[in-house]
Design a protein around this motif. Structure first.
Motif, PDB file in Angstrom:
ATOM      1  N   ASP A 121       9.489  -5.258   5.525  1.00 42.46           N
ATOM      2  CA  ASP A 121       9.561  -5.171   4.070  1.00 42.46           C
ATOM      3  C   ASP A 121       9.849  -3.739   3.630  1.00 42.46           C
ATOM      4  OD1 ASP A 121       9.060  -7.877   3.745  1.00 42.46           O
ATOM      5  OD2 ASP A 121       6.896  -7.609   3.535  1.00 42.46           O
ATOM      6  N   THR A 122       9.217  -2.798   4.287  1.00 42.65           N
ATOM      7  CA  THR A 122       9.445  -1.390   3.989  1.00 42.65           C
ATOM      8  C   THR A 122      10.899  -1.014   4.258  1.00 42.65           C
ATOM      9  OG1 THR A 122       7.150  -0.818   4.478  1.00 42.65           O
ATOM     10  CG2 THR A 122       8.764   0.957   4.622  1.00 42.65           C
ATOM     11  N   VAL A 123      11.425  -1.464   5.392  1.00 47.55           N
ATOM     12  CA  VAL A 123      12.809  -1.170   5.755  1.00 47.55           C
ATOM     13  C   VAL A 123      13.777  -1.822   4.767  1.00 47.55           C
ATOM     14  CG1 VAL A 123      14.584  -1.657   7.499  1.00 47.55           C
ATOM     15  CG2 VAL A 123      12.359  -0.722   8.183  1.00 47.55           C
ATOM     16  N   GLY A 124      13.481  -3.041   4.338  1.00 42.83           N
ATOM     17  CA  GLY A 124      14.328  -3.702   3.351  1.00 42.83           C
ATOM     18  C   GLY A 124      14.390  -2.917   2.057  1.00 42.83           C
TER      19      GLY A 124
ATOM     20  N   ASN B 277       0.820  -1.209   0.000  1.00 42.06           N
ATOM     21  CA  ASN B 277       0.000   0.000   0.000  1.00 42.06           C
ATOM     22  C   ASN B 277       0.854   1.259   0.000  1.00 42.06           C
ATOM     23  OD1 ASN B 277      -2.245  -1.600  -0.025  1.00 42.06           O
ATOM     24  ND2 ASN B 277      -2.783  -1.280   2.123  1.00 42.06           N
ATOM     25  N   LYS B 278       1.954   1.248   0.756  1.00 45.11           N
ATOM     26  CA  LYS B 278       2.863   2.401   0.736  1.00 45.11           C
ATOM     27  C   LYS B 278       3.434   2.601  -0.660  1.00 45.11           C
ATOM     28  CE  LYS B 278       4.396   2.062   5.556  1.00 45.11           C
ATOM     29  NZ  LYS B 278       5.539   1.661   6.427  1.00 45.11           N
ATOM     30  N   SER B 279       3.739   1.507  -1.335  1.00 47.87           N
ATOM     31  CA  SER B 279       4.279   1.600  -2.691  1.00 47.87           C
ATOM     32  C   SER B 279       3.258   2.193  -3.651  1.00 47.87           C
ATOM     33  CB  SER B 279       4.724   0.213  -3.179  1.00 47.87           C
ATOM     34  OG  SER B 279       5.746  -0.308  -2.356  1.00 47.87           O
ATOM     35  N   PHE B 280       1.994   1.834  -3.456  1.00 45.38           N
ATOM     36  CA  PHE B 280       0.929   2.400  -4.285  1.00 45.38           C
ATOM     37  C   PHE B 280       0.820   3.907  -4.066  1.00 45.38           C
ATOM     38  CE2 PHE B 280      -3.558   3.464  -5.060  1.00 45.38           C
ATOM     39  CZ  PHE B 280      -3.711   2.993  -6.356  1.00 45.38           C
ATOM     40  N   LEU B 281       0.857   4.331  -2.811  1.00 45.88           N
ATOM     41  CA  LEU B 281       0.782   5.761  -2.503  1.00 45.88           C
ATOM     42  C   LEU B 281       1.996   6.497  -3.063  1.00 45.88           C
ATOM     43  CD1 LEU B 281      -0.539   5.725   1.171  1.00 45.88           C
ATOM     44  CD2 LEU B 281      -1.841   5.923  -0.957  1.00 45.88           C
ATOM     45  N   ALA B 282       3.158   5.855  -3.035  1.00 50.21           N
ATOM     46  CA  ALA B 282       4.360   6.481  -3.571  1.00 50.21           C
ATOM     47  C   ALA B 282       4.216   6.746  -5.067  1.00 50.21           C
ATOM     48  CB  ALA B 282       5.577   5.600  -3.298  1.00 50.21           C
TER      49      ALA B 282
ATOM     50  N   GLY C  65       9.366   6.351  12.049  1.00 44.24           N
ATOM     51  CA  GLY C  65       8.295   5.959  11.144  1.00 44.24           C
ATOM     52  C   GLY C  65       8.664   6.366   9.731  1.00 44.24           C
ATOM     53  N   CYS C  66       9.821   5.880   9.270  1.00 44.68           N
ATOM     54  CA  CYS C  66      10.461   6.401   8.056  1.00 44.68           C
ATOM     55  C   CYS C  66       9.795   5.975   6.759  1.00 44.68           C
ATOM     56  CB  CYS C  66      11.928   5.989   8.037  1.00 44.68           C
ATOM     57  SG  CYS C  66      12.187   4.189   8.014  1.00 44.68           S
ATOM     58  N   GLY C  67       8.949   4.966   6.794  1.00 46.45           N
ATOM     59  CA  GLY C  67       8.324   4.520   5.556  1.00 46.45           C
ATOM     60  C   GLY C  67       9.355   4.044   4.545  1.00 46.45           C
ATOM     61  N   LEU C  68       9.169   4.421   3.291  1.00 40.72           N
ATOM     62  CA  LEU C  68       9.994   3.905   2.192  1.00 40.72           C
ATOM     63  C   LEU C  68      11.352   4.574   2.070  1.00 40.72           C
ATOM     64  CD1 LEU C  68       7.164   3.616  -0.482  1.00 40.72           C
ATOM     65  CD2 LEU C  68       8.236   1.733   0.756  1.00 40.72           C
TER      66      LEU C  68
ATOM     67  N   ILE D  96       1.526   7.543  -6.557  1.00 41.84           N
ATOM     68  CA  ILE D  96       0.684   8.735  -6.684  1.00 41.84           C
ATOM     69  C   ILE D  96       1.497   9.985  -6.383  1.00 41.84           C
ATOM     70  CG2 ILE D  96      -1.386   9.913  -5.855  1.00 41.84           C
ATOM     71  CD1 ILE D  96      -2.407   7.102  -4.964  1.00 41.84           C
ATOM     72  N   ARG D  97       2.316   9.919  -5.327  1.00 45.92           N
ATOM     73  CA  ARG D  97       3.063  11.098  -4.884  1.00 45.92           C
ATOM     74  C   ARG D  97       4.287  11.378  -5.753  1.00 45.92           C
ATOM     75  NH1 ARG D  97       1.735   9.160   0.794  1.00 45.92           N
ATOM     76  NH2 ARG D  97       0.164  10.671   1.484  1.00 45.92           N
ATOM     77  N   GLY D  98       4.664  10.435  -6.587  1.00 45.31           N
ATOM     78  CA  GLY D  98       5.826  10.645  -7.440  1.00 45.31           C
ATOM     79  C   GLY D  98       7.140  10.497  -6.711  1.00 45.31           C
ATOM     80  N   GLY D  99       7.165   9.740  -5.627  1.00 46.14           N
ATOM     81  CA  GLY D  99       8.382   9.505  -4.861  1.00 46.14           C
ATOM     82  C   GLY D  99       8.067   8.677  -3.640  1.00 46.14           C
ATOM     83  N   ASP D 100       9.112   8.187  -2.984  1.00 41.22           N
ATOM     84  CA  ASP D 100       8.928   7.260  -1.853  1.00 41.22           C
ATOM     85  C   ASP D 100       8.600   7.998  -0.556  1.00 41.22           C
ATOM     86  OD1 ASP D 100       9.467   5.014  -3.431  1.00 41.22           O
ATOM     87  OD2 ASP D 100      11.628   5.209  -3.115  1.00 41.22           O
ATOM     88  N   PHE D 101       7.561   8.805  -0.594  1.00 40.94           N
ATOM     89  CA  PHE D 101       7.162   9.580   0.582  1.00 40.94           C
ATOM     90  C   PHE D 101       5.901   8.991   1.204  1.00 40.94           C
ATOM     91  CE2 PHE D 101       9.259  12.560  -2.336  1.00 40.94           C
ATOM     92  CZ  PHE D 101      10.305  12.981  -1.528  1.00 40.94           C
ATOM     93  N   ALA D 102       5.819   9.089   2.531  1.00 40.69           N
ATOM     94  CA  ALA D 102       4.658   8.569   3.251  1.00 40.69           C
ATOM     95  C   ALA D 102       3.882   9.686   3.922  1.00 40.69           C
ATOM     96  CB  ALA D 102       5.112   7.541   4.284  1.00 40.69           C
ATOM     97  N   HIS D 103       3.990  10.888   3.414  1.00 39.16           N
ATOM     98  CA  HIS D 103       3.306  12.031   4.031  1.00 39.16           C
ATOM     99  C   HIS D 103       2.918  13.033   2.955  1.00 39.16           C
ATOM    100  CE1 HIS D 103       6.992  14.401   3.458  1.00 39.16           C
ATOM    101  NE2 HIS D 103       7.641  13.340   3.910  1.00 39.16           N
TER     102      HIS D 103
END
Length: 244
Positions: free
Chosen positions: A75-78, A9-14, A49-52, A16-23
């Motif tokens: 998985d996110t940390v990897g 899900n974080k990857s899907f949001l990224a 809570g660094c996300g991607l 949309i945001r055009g980068g590996d951001f979770a905010h």
């Protein structure tokens, strides 16, 4: 759907945001936060809570600081470690930083992560234990103005904190609030931009997961923007310093 914190899900949001951001706000939000709490070159920074990983990487690049990110999802940390090898990312609970073997830090950033922590006081207790003297914290996050209406909207977990909680919990753990920047209107604009990006890229995003998932995510974020517009939900930057 109240949670988007899995790696997929974080990857899907990224996307949309055009980068590996979770905010919301992406690099604009990072620049805003750094203008209020900026590490000196060589200082050690924690991204809680660094996300991607893109936020930690941007802070390192912009400030010349040594940045370590912590996230609960392995998985996110990897992914973050493989994508941003100049930074260090560790899987773990931010309320148990003492168990992770991290260096003492000078600055702590939390970008839209503490809202999901049920025990806010435990977060700030852990930050205190892992911090150098006179360490600083910047919390960029949601604010619950009307918890009942926010619960009815069901777009965020019930742990979103009030302004009073964001003052009281840190103070009980030795942190002094040094400033509050209201970001309600900025959050409205950022989520408007987020929804516009979804609509512009609907076909590709729908193909990446499914059209049903796309519609579910869009409704979630449209509901969040509506809560922001109605004054049920807000956004703020809180800054703190560790009392001597």
């Amino acid at each position: 759907m109240t949670g988007m914190n899995s790696f997929d899900n974080k990857s899907f949001l990224a996307r949309i945001r055009g980068g590996d951001f979770a905010h919301p706000g992406e690099e604009d939000a990072i620049d805003l936060v750094l203008s209020h709490v900026g590490p000196a070159p060589g200082e050690t920074v924690l991204d809680a809570g660094c996300g991607l990983g893109a936020t930690a990487d941007a802070i390192g690049r912009k400030a010349g600081a040594s940045v370590v990110g912590v996230d609960l999802d392995a998985d996110t940390v990897g992914y973050a470690n493989s994508r941003y090898p100049d930074r260090r990312f560790v899987a773990g609970d931010i309320t148990k930083l003492g168990e992770l073997g991290l260096p003492a830090v000078d600055v702590i950033y939390a970008f839209n992560s503490l809202y999901a922590c049920d025990d806010l006081e435990a977060c700030f207790a852990a930050f205190r234990e892992g911090a150098n003297a006179r360490a600083r914290i910047a919390v960029f996050d949601y604010i619950a103005y009307d918890a009942g209406a926010l619960a009815e909207a069901d777009c965020l977990p019930p742990s979103v904190h009030s302004m009073a909680e964001m003052r009281q919990a840190p103070e009980l753990q030795g942190w002094t609030c040094t400033g509050i920047v209201n970001l309600d209107q900025e959050y409205i604009g950022w989520y408007g931009r987020f929804l516009a990006r979804m609509d512009e890229n609907r076909e590709a995003l729908g193909a990446a997961r499914s059209s049903a998932f796309f519609d579910e995510v869009r409704k979630k974020y449209a509901d969040m923007r509506l809560c922001l517009e109605r004054g049920v939900l807000g956004g703020a930057l809180h800054t703190y310093v560790l009392a001597s």
